[in-house]
Design a protein around this motif. Structure first.
Motif, PDB file in Angstrom:
ATOM      1  N   ALA A 196       0.836  -1.202   0.000  1.00 25.69           N
ATOM      2  CA  ALA A 196       0.000   0.000   0.000  1.00 25.69           C
ATOM      3  C   ALA A 196       0.868   1.249   0.000  1.00 25.69           C
ATOM      4  O   ALA A 196       1.840   1.340   0.758  1.00 25.69           O
ATOM      5  CB  ALA A 196      -0.927  -0.002   1.209  1.00 25.69           C
ATOM      6  N   ASN A 197       0.509   2.211  -0.873  1.00 22.68           N
ATOM      7  CA  ASN A 197       1.244   3.479  -0.910  1.00 22.68           C
ATOM      8  C   ASN A 197       0.325   4.695  -0.847  1.00 22.68           C
ATOM      9  O   ASN A 197       0.786   5.824  -0.972  1.00 22.68           O
ATOM     10  CB  ASN A 197       2.118   3.548  -2.172  1.00 22.68           C
ATOM     11  CG  ASN A 197       1.314   3.400  -3.455  1.00 22.68           C
ATOM     12  OD1 ASN A 197       0.087   3.537  -3.463  1.00 22.68           O
ATOM     13  ND2 ASN A 197       1.998   3.103  -4.550  1.00 22.68           N
ATOM     14  N   GLY A 198      -0.988   4.449  -0.657  1.00 28.15           N
ATOM     15  CA  GLY A 198      -1.919   5.564  -0.539  1.00 28.15           C
ATOM     16  C   GLY A 198      -2.396   6.109  -1.865  1.00 28.15           C
ATOM     17  O   GLY A 198      -3.132   7.105  -1.890  1.00 28.15           O
ATOM     18  N   PHE A 199      -2.022   5.493  -2.976  1.00 30.37           N
ATOM     19  CA  PHE A 199      -2.491   5.928  -4.283  1.00 30.37           C
ATOM     20  C   PHE A 199      -3.637   5.024  -4.732  1.00 30.37           C
ATOM     21  O   PHE A 199      -3.593   3.802  -4.511  1.00 30.37           O
ATOM     22  CB  PHE A 199      -1.358   5.875  -5.317  1.00 30.37           C
ATOM     23  CG  PHE A 199      -0.380   7.007  -5.196  1.00 30.37           C
ATOM     24  CD1 PHE A 199      -0.410   8.057  -6.095  1.00 30.37           C
ATOM     25  CD2 PHE A 199       0.567   7.034  -4.177  1.00 30.37           C
ATOM     26  CE1 PHE A 199       0.497   9.109  -5.989  1.00 30.37           C
ATOM     27  CE2 PHE A 199       1.463   8.077  -4.054  1.00 30.37           C
ATOM     28  CZ  PHE A 199       1.425   9.123  -4.965  1.00 30.37           C
ATOM     29  N   PRO A 200      -4.699   5.587  -5.329  1.00 31.98           N
ATOM     30  CA  PRO A 200      -5.817   4.769  -5.787  1.00 31.98           C
ATOM     31  C   PRO A 200      -5.335   3.604  -6.651  1.00 31.98           C
ATOM     32  O   PRO A 200      -4.504   3.785  -7.550  1.00 31.98           O
ATOM     33  CB  PRO A 200      -6.662   5.757  -6.599  1.00 31.98           C
ATOM     34  CG  PRO A 200      -6.395   7.078  -5.956  1.00 31.98           C
ATOM     35  CD  PRO A 200      -4.937   7.027  -5.571  1.00 31.98           C
ATOM     36  N   GLY A 201      -5.855   2.431  -6.357  1.00 33.97           N
ATOM     37  CA  GLY A 201      -5.395   1.212  -7.004  1.00 33.97           C
ATOM     38  C   GLY A 201      -4.370   0.469  -6.177  1.00 33.97           C
ATOM     39  O   GLY A 201      -4.180  -0.737  -6.356  1.00 33.97           O
ATOM     40  N   SER A 202      -3.710   1.181  -5.264  1.00 38.65           N
ATOM     41  CA  SER A 202      -2.734   0.558  -4.347  1.00 38.65           C
ATOM     42  C   SER A 202      -2.975   1.066  -2.928  1.00 38.65           C
ATOM     43  O   SER A 202      -2.042   1.399  -2.197  1.00 38.65           O
ATOM     44  CB  SER A 202      -1.300   0.880  -4.788  1.00 38.65           C
ATOM     45  OG  SER A 202      -1.047   0.415  -6.087  1.00 38.65           O
ATOM     46  N   CYS A 203      -4.246   1.140  -2.545  1.00 36.74           N
ATOM     47  CA  CYS A 203      -4.590   1.652  -1.220  1.00 36.74           C
ATOM     48  C   CYS A 203      -4.337   0.630  -0.118  1.00 36.74           C
ATOM     49  O   CYS A 203      -4.082   1.010   1.021  1.00 36.74           O
ATOM     50  CB  CYS A 203      -6.063   2.075  -1.193  1.00 36.74           C
ATOM     51  SG  CYS A 203      -6.472   3.414  -2.339  1.00 36.74           S
ATOM     52  N   CYS A 204      -4.433  -0.645  -0.449  1.00 33.72           N
ATOM     53  CA  CYS A 204      -4.381  -1.692   0.563  1.00 33.72           C
ATOM     54  C   CYS A 204      -3.268  -2.681   0.241  1.00 33.72           C
ATOM     55  O   CYS A 204      -2.945  -2.928  -0.928  1.00 33.72           O
ATOM     56  CB  CYS A 204      -5.714  -2.446   0.633  1.00 33.72           C
ATOM     57  SG  CYS A 204      -7.175  -1.380   0.748  1.00 33.72           S
ATOM     58  N   ASP A 205      -2.683  -3.261   1.288  1.00 32.28           N
ATOM     59  CA  ASP A 205      -1.737  -4.356   1.106  1.00 32.28           C
ATOM     60  C   ASP A 205      -2.481  -5.578   0.592  1.00 32.28           C
ATOM     61  O   ASP A 205      -3.589  -5.897   1.053  1.00 32.28           O
ATOM     62  CB  ASP A 205      -1.055  -4.704   2.430  1.00 32.28           C
ATOM     63  CG  ASP A 205      -0.007  -3.670   2.831  1.00 32.28           C
ATOM     64  OD1 ASP A 205       0.640  -3.122   1.930  1.00 32.28           O
ATOM     65  OD2 ASP A 205       0.136  -3.410   4.033  1.00 32.28           O
ATOM     66  N   LEU A 206      -1.895  -6.255  -0.363  1.00 36.37           N
ATOM     67  CA  LEU A 206      -2.468  -7.499  -0.889  1.00 36.37           C
ATOM     68  C   LEU A 206      -1.480  -8.633  -0.670  1.00 36.37           C
ATOM     69  O   LEU A 206      -0.267  -8.468  -0.899  1.00 36.37           O
ATOM     70  CB  LEU A 206      -2.794  -7.369  -2.377  1.00 36.37           C
ATOM     71  CG  LEU A 206      -3.890  -6.365  -2.759  1.00 36.37           C
ATOM     72  CD1 LEU A 206      -4.113  -6.374  -4.267  1.00 36.37           C
ATOM     73  CD2 LEU A 206      -5.190  -6.669  -2.026  1.00 36.37           C
ATOM     74  N   TYR A 207      -1.990  -9.791  -0.227  1.00 35.54           N
ATOM     75  CA  TYR A 207      -1.145 -10.941   0.080  1.00 35.54           C
ATOM     76  C   TYR A 207      -1.620 -12.151  -0.715  1.00 35.54           C
ATOM     77  O   TYR A 207      -2.816 -12.324  -0.967  1.00 35.54           O
ATOM     78  CB  TYR A 207      -1.190 -11.267   1.571  1.00 35.54           C
ATOM     79  CG  TYR A 207      -0.687 -10.156   2.465  1.00 35.54           C
ATOM     80  CD1 TYR A 207       0.658 -10.096   2.823  1.00 35.54           C
ATOM     81  CD2 TYR A 207      -1.543  -9.172   2.942  1.00 35.54           C
ATOM     82  CE1 TYR A 207       1.125  -9.076   3.647  1.00 35.54           C
ATOM     83  CE2 TYR A 207      -1.088  -8.154   3.753  1.00 35.54           C
ATOM     84  CZ  TYR A 207       0.254  -8.110   4.106  1.00 35.54           C
ATOM     85  OH  TYR A 207       0.716  -7.108   4.903  1.00 35.54           O
ATOM     86  N   LEU A 208      -0.664 -12.987  -1.098  1.00 35.90           N
ATOM     87  CA  LEU A 208      -0.972 -14.249  -1.770  1.00 35.90           C
ATOM     88  C   LEU A 208      -0.121 -15.360  -1.174  1.00 35.90           C
ATOM     89  O   LEU A 208       1.038 -15.132  -0.760  1.00 35.90           O
ATOM     90  CB  LEU A 208      -0.695 -14.148  -3.276  1.00 35.90           C
ATOM     91  CG  LEU A 208      -1.706 -13.375  -4.130  1.00 35.90           C
ATOM     92  CD1 LEU A 208      -1.236 -13.338  -5.586  1.00 35.90           C
ATOM     93  CD2 LEU A 208      -3.092 -13.979  -4.040  1.00 35.90           C
ATOM     94  N   CYS A 209      -0.697 -16.543  -1.124  1.00 34.75           N
ATOM     95  CA  CYS A 209       0.060 -17.720  -0.708  1.00 34.75           C
ATOM     96  C   CYS A 209       0.733 -18.317  -1.949  1.00 34.75           C
ATOM     97  O   CYS A 209       0.056 -18.616  -2.937  1.00 34.75           O
ATOM     98  CB  CYS A 209      -0.860 -18.752  -0.060  1.00 34.75           C
ATOM     99  SG  CYS A 209      -1.528 -18.224   1.536  1.00 34.75           S
ATOM    100  N   GLU A 210       2.036 -18.444  -1.893  1.00 23.96           N
ATOM    101  CA  GLU A 210       2.792 -18.981  -3.016  1.00 23.96           C
ATOM    102  C   GLU A 210       3.654 -20.132  -2.544  1.00 23.96           C
ATOM    103  O   GLU A 210       4.046 -20.194  -1.369  1.00 23.96           O
ATOM    104  CB  GLU A 210       3.652 -17.892  -3.664  1.00 23.96           C
ATOM    105  CG  GLU A 210       2.825 -16.749  -4.246  1.00 23.96           C
ATOM    106  CD  GLU A 210       3.686 -15.644  -4.814  1.00 23.96           C
ATOM    107  OE1 GLU A 210       3.148 -14.813  -5.556  1.00 23.96           O
ATOM    108  OE2 GLU A 210       4.908 -15.610  -4.510  1.00 23.96           O
ATOM    109  N   SER A 211       3.957 -21.013  -3.478  1.00 23.44           N
ATOM    110  CA  SER A 211       4.739 -22.189  -3.136  1.00 23.44           C
ATOM    111  C   SER A 211       6.103 -21.781  -2.617  1.00 23.44           C
ATOM    112  O   SER A 211       6.773 -20.915  -3.188  1.00 23.44           O
ATOM    113  CB  SER A 211       4.879 -23.102  -4.366  1.00 23.44           C
ATOM    114  OG  SER A 211       5.728 -24.197  -4.064  1.00 23.44           O
ATOM    115  N   SER A 212       6.508 -22.388  -1.517  1.00 27.76           N
ATOM    116  CA  SER A 212       7.807 -22.065  -0.914  1.00 27.76           C
ATOM    117  C   SER A 212       8.894 -23.032  -1.347  1.00 27.76           C
ATOM    118  O   SER A 212      10.054 -22.861  -1.012  1.00 27.76           O
ATOM    119  CB  SER A 212       7.699 -22.079   0.621  1.00 27.76           C
ATOM    120  OG  SER A 212       7.259 -23.347   1.069  1.00 27.76           O
TER     121      SER A 212
END
Length: 353
Positions: free
Chosen positions: A329-345
């Motif tokens: 998140a950087n406060g710019f529209p389209g990137s207002c929120c942190d997004l998380y994904l589960c990926e293979s480790s």
């Protein structure tokens, strides 16, 4: 002699080391500051926190005395008796006005674009920090920067009185909000004395008389409903108590002034067409800002983040996968929120050729 030389050498060396250790990192205007952030605000700047706590993260801000101009040089807009929210005075202490609401612009040079209502922060239109004059901001909920309206470090000290337990209680708060019923002790005592004389003339109140008064008031309300309403008369807004009209919506003073402005000055004015942006799902359009007495927006509608929408819980990854922050998140529209994904480790094993 040798001992004296060694002592002088050690003293100079210790002084150089201390000087090197105590040189602080200087932070600039608008940079984050606080006990958990390395560095201090530079010259003519102060660390202002959103909740008034010294341990909280804040932003390096120019002190109020350089943000504001003398009130005598400020032309205040007309004072509204009825506001959609609370009444405030901007941090410069010059102009009482209706508190700016969610999505309305605020801040600006010398806080000329207003101050926000309770539980809202004048925030950067794009960004993660509060807005500071002369920059324009938008009123919204900003995580980690909720301000205590009774102890607001941006606002002046205000003294006034309220009636508590049958007595005038006078005290001082650092606030921009109208929280006092009376400006002085004399005003408070005068009203209390008038009330005392009134009830002495009534012979005091008993439980039966209170019930009768309540019944009479209810009957009067049923028979003669009145409400505060405004209407345009001869080029001005006439406001007062009027009979209720179930067929029409009462016109507030603010709405009447806006209507009067359109009718009187803006009927023949064509404002430049400004494209209205399409905002991503994590943001909304701000309300355009129009100066009192003007017809066209000084600042058009803009997209700004709504951080309340950042409520998606962080996922729990199954065995063999790790959580990665795919969008920061950087406060710019389209990137207002942190997004998380589960990926293979597990790294893919190279195939034998």
């Amino acid at each position: 002699m040798i001992c004296l030389s060694l002592w002088l050498w050690w003293t100079l060396l210790r002084g150089c080391c201390q000087t090197e250790e105590t040189v602080p990192i200087l932070l600039g205007q608008g940079q984050p500051c606080g006990v958990d952030i390395e560095g201090v605000c530079g010259a003519n700047l102060t660390c202002v926190t959103g909740d008034g706590q010294a341990s909280a993260t804040g932003v390096c801000t120019t002190p109020l005395d350089t943000d504001c101009v003398p009130c005598a040089s400020v032309q205040c807009p007309p004072t509204r008796r009825v506001c959609p929210g609370g009444h405030v005075t901007e941090p410069c202490g010059c102009c009482p006005h209706c508190a700016r609401q969610h999505g309305q612009l605020c801040g600006g040079p010398h806080w000329s674009r207003g101050y926000c209502d309770r539980d809202l922060t004048c925030s950067q239109i794009t960004g993660l920090l509060p807005a500071t004059p002369p920059h324009t901001g938008v009123c919204k909920v900003l995580s980690g920067h909720q301000t205590d309206h009774l102890a607001d470090p941006l606002c002046p000290l205000v003294t006034g009185c309220n009636v508590r337990t049958g007595a005038c209680d006078c005290y001082t708060l650092q606030t921009c909000h109208w929280v006092f019923s009376y400006r002085t002790l004399e005003d408070c005592l005068k009203v209390m004395k008038e009330d005392e004389y009134y009830w002495m003339g009534k012979g005091g109140k008993s439980e039966d008389s209170e019930e009768m008064e309540e019944e009479e008031e209810e009957e009067e309300e049923e028979e003669d409903c009145t409400e505060w309403n405004c209407e345009v008369q001869e080029g001005r807004c006439a406001c007062g108590e009027r009979s209720c009209d179930p067929q029409t919506q009462p016109l507030s003073e603010e709405a009447c002034q806006d209507l009067l402005l359109v009718q009187a000055n803006c009927s023949n004015v064509t404002c430049p067409e400004v494209p209205v942006p399409s905002c991503p799902e994590d943001s909304i359009l701000t309300q355009p800002f129009i100066l009192p007495g003007s017809c066209c927006p000084l600042v058009p509608a803009l997209c700004t983040c709504i951080f309340e929408k950042c409520t998606t819980p962080v996922p729990t990854c199954p065995p063999g996968q790790q959580l990665n922050n795919t969008v920061k998140a950087n406060g710019f529209p389209g990137s207002c929120c942190d997004l998380y994904l589960c990926e293979s480790s597990e790294e893919e094993e190279p195939q034998d050729s």
